[in-house]
Motif scaffolding. Structure first.
Motif, short mmCIF file in Angstrom:
data_model
loop_
_atom_site.label_atom_id
_atom_site.label_comp_id
_atom_site.label_asym_id
_atom_site.label_seq_id
_atom_site.Cartn_x
_atom_site.Cartn_y
_atom_site.Cartn_z
N GLU A 2 13.55 7.94 16.79
CA GLU A 2 12.34 7.12 16.79
C GLU A 2 11.64 7.16 15.44
O GLU A 2 10.81 6.31 15.13
N ILE A 3 11.93 8.16 14.63
CA ILE A 3 11.27 8.32 13.34
C ILE A 3 12.28 8.13 12.22
O ILE A 3 13.38 8.70 12.26
N GLN A 4 11.91 7.34 11.24
CA GLN A 4 12.78 7.07 10.11
C GLN A 4 12.29 7.82 8.87
O GLN A 4 11.13 8.25 8.81
N GLU A 5 13.17 7.95 7.92
CA GLU A 5 12.76 8.49 6.64
C GLU A 5 11.74 7.55 6.01
O GLU A 5 11.92 6.34 5.98
N GLY A 6 10.64 8.11 5.53
CA GLY A 6 9.55 7.30 5.00
C GLY A 6 8.44 7.07 6.00
O GLY A 6 7.44 6.40 5.68
N ALA A 7 8.57 7.60 7.22
CA ALA A 7 7.54 7.41 8.24
C ALA A 7 6.28 8.20 7.89
O ALA A 7 6.34 9.27 7.27
N PHE A 8 5.12 7.68 8.32
CA PHE A 8 3.85 8.36 8.12
C PHE A 8 3.58 9.25 9.34
O PHE A 8 3.69 8.80 10.49
N VAL A 9 3.22 10.50 9.09
CA VAL A 9 2.93 11.44 10.17
C VAL A 9 1.59 12.12 9.91
O VAL A 9 1.11 12.18 8.78
N VAL A 10 1.00 12.62 11.01
CA VAL A 10 -0.26 13.35 10.94
C VAL A 10 -0.01 14.77 11.43
O VAL A 10 0.61 14.98 12.49
N TYR A 110 2.38 14.53 14.64
CA TYR A 110 2.47 13.29 15.41
C TYR A 110 2.78 12.13 14.48
O TYR A 110 2.42 12.14 13.30
N LEU A 111 3.44 11.14 15.04
CA LEU A 111 3.63 9.89 14.30
C LEU A 111 2.27 9.21 14.15
O LEU A 111 1.51 9.11 15.11
N ALA A 112 1.92 8.79 12.95
CA ALA A 112 0.61 8.21 12.68
C ALA A 112 0.42 6.94 13.52
O ALA A 112 1.29 6.07 13.55
N ASP A 113 -0.74 6.83 14.18
CA ASP A 113 -1.04 5.62 14.94
C ASP A 113 -1.84 4.65 14.08
O ASP A 113 -2.08 4.90 12.89
N GLU A 114 -2.27 3.54 14.66
CA GLU A 114 -2.94 2.50 13.89
C GLU A 114 -4.24 3.00 13.27
O GLU A 114 -4.57 2.67 12.14
N GLY A 115 -4.97 3.86 14.02
CA GLY A 115 -6.20 4.41 13.47
C GLY A 115 -5.96 5.32 12.28
O GLY A 115 -6.74 5.32 11.31
N ASP A 116 -4.88 6.12 12.33
CA ASP A 116 -4.54 7.00 11.21
C ASP A 116 -4.18 6.19 9.98
O ASP A 116 -4.61 6.52 8.86
N ARG A 136 7.21 0.91 9.56
CA ARG A 136 8.52 0.58 10.10
C ARG A 136 8.60 0.81 11.61
O ARG A 136 9.16 0.00 12.34
N GLU A 137 8.04 1.94 12.07
CA GLU A 137 8.27 2.34 13.46
C GLU A 137 7.41 1.54 14.44
O GLU A 137 7.90 1.07 15.46
N GLN A 138 6.11 1.40 14.15
CA GLN A 138 5.19 0.83 15.13
C GLN A 138 4.48 -0.43 14.63
O GLN A 138 3.58 -0.93 15.28
N ASN A 139 4.85 -0.90 13.45
CA ASN A 139 4.36 -2.18 12.94
C ASN A 139 2.83 -2.19 12.76
O ASN A 139 2.17 -3.18 13.03
N HIS A 140 2.28 -1.06 12.28
CA HIS A 140 0.86 -1.00 11.99
C HIS A 140 0.60 -1.57 10.58
O HIS A 140 1.37 -1.30 9.65
N PRO A 141 -0.48 -2.34 10.40
CA PRO A 141 -0.74 -2.94 9.08
C PRO A 141 -1.11 -1.90 8.02
O PRO A 141 -1.85 -0.96 8.30
#
Length: 307
Positions: A2-10, A110-116, A136-141
């Motif tokens: 579910e997580i790719q290289e380059g993903a934003f995490v908190v 955690y995988l960063a959500d839209e608020g993060d 990439r993962e959740q299509n957050h702007p």
């Protein structure tokens, strides 16, 4: 997966949140024997499932970049005291800071959500924020603040094929549309002005000229030049009188000129002054002529020759 290289995490750690990027993903095992064997074939489905959940795992390598103080748990007495100190001016309001330390062991990730994402890059539609892409993962702007962007130098870097030109086109479109800055593009490969076809996907790519017809002018270099088969708004022509000998010396390496070039240029300028380039182009390329005098032959440079 579910997580790719380059993903934003908190990374949550007490009163602080750490924001990082996944830079590498590797497989691991508590015992190499379980990694070498196909557990689904050797063991029953129940045992194989247990092995995959406990002995086989994935490691995510995270690079922390930013940190933000979030304070104690909201609603708790400590949180009220913390917020009260901020309201009274006894403590600086929380703001995003560069990472100066590391989270402790066993901190939750955690995988960063839209608020993060909005906390890091800014909220869409607020102030000068302009969306340049999506996670990439959740299509957050993902936004940049154009007002701050034009106040500092910036660069777009990446390997071939990673989308540098597309990202640059998006940023320039935002600047033009918002009137945050005037844009002068030295487009060496004719990538940004007129419509194009993507080399990898073969899909059409809209140029800036199509988006901003009245705001943008495309300039061709040289008389009669065209760009992707289209006529530019006007052409830039440099008079030969404006070409100096120092311009040629600057290009000596690209033109593969000899070490004697400065001497030759000085001689041309001494002979013809500002018209040196025009006179030089008008010279013939014959090096010598043979003249006979009293039966003797000698080589003499002809009139108007480079020699």
């Amino acid at each position: 997966q579910e997580i790719q290289e380059g993903a934003f995490v908190v990374i949550q750690s007490g009163d602080w949140n750490y924001y990082g990027i996944v830079v590498d993903i590797t497989l691991g095992a508590t015992d190499s024997r379980f990694a070498d064997e196909q557990s689904g074939i050797r063991y029953s489905p129940q045992i194989a499932k247990a092995l995959y959940g406990q002995t086989l795992y994935a490691n995510l390598e995270v690079l922390p970049n930013l940190m933000l103080e979030i304070g104690p748990e909201p609603g708790s007495p400590d949180y009220k005291d913390w917020q009260g100190m901020i309201n009274a001016g006894l403590k600086d309001p929380p703001r995003i800071l560069p990472v100066k330390n590391v989270p402790p062991h066993h901190a939750q990730v955690y995988l960063a959500d839209e608020g993060d994402i909005a906390e890091i890059f800014g909220e869409q539609g607020k102030g000068g924020n302009f969306v340049i892409g999506y996670t990439r993962e959740q299509n957050h702007p993902v936004c940049i603040d154009l007002e701050k962007f034009v106040q500092r130098s910036a660069g777009v870097f990446g390997a071939t094929g990673t989308g540098k030109s597309f990202l640059t086109r998006v940023v320039m479109a935002g600047l033009i549309n918002s009137n945050k800055a005037s844009v002068l593009v030295l487009d060496m490969h004719n990538e940004y002005g007129f419509d194009d076809i993507a080399s990898d996907t073969k899909r059409p790519v809209v140029g800036l000229k199509s988006k901003f017809k009245s705001k943008l002018r495309v300039v061709g270099l040289g008389a009669g030049s065209t760009i992707r088969g289209q006529t530019p708004d006007f052409n830039l022509e440099i008079p030969t009188r404006e070409i100096s000998t120092s311009d040629i010396e600057t290009l000596a390496r690209e033109l593969n000129l000899k070490d004697t070039t400065p001497t030759t240029l000085n001689a041309l300028y001494s002979s013809f002054r500002n018209e040196w380039f025009t006179e030089f182009k008008a010279m013939n390329r014959e090096t010598t002529i043979i003249e006979g005098e009293k039966g003797k032959k000698k080589e003499v440079p002809p009139q108007g020759s480079v020699a």
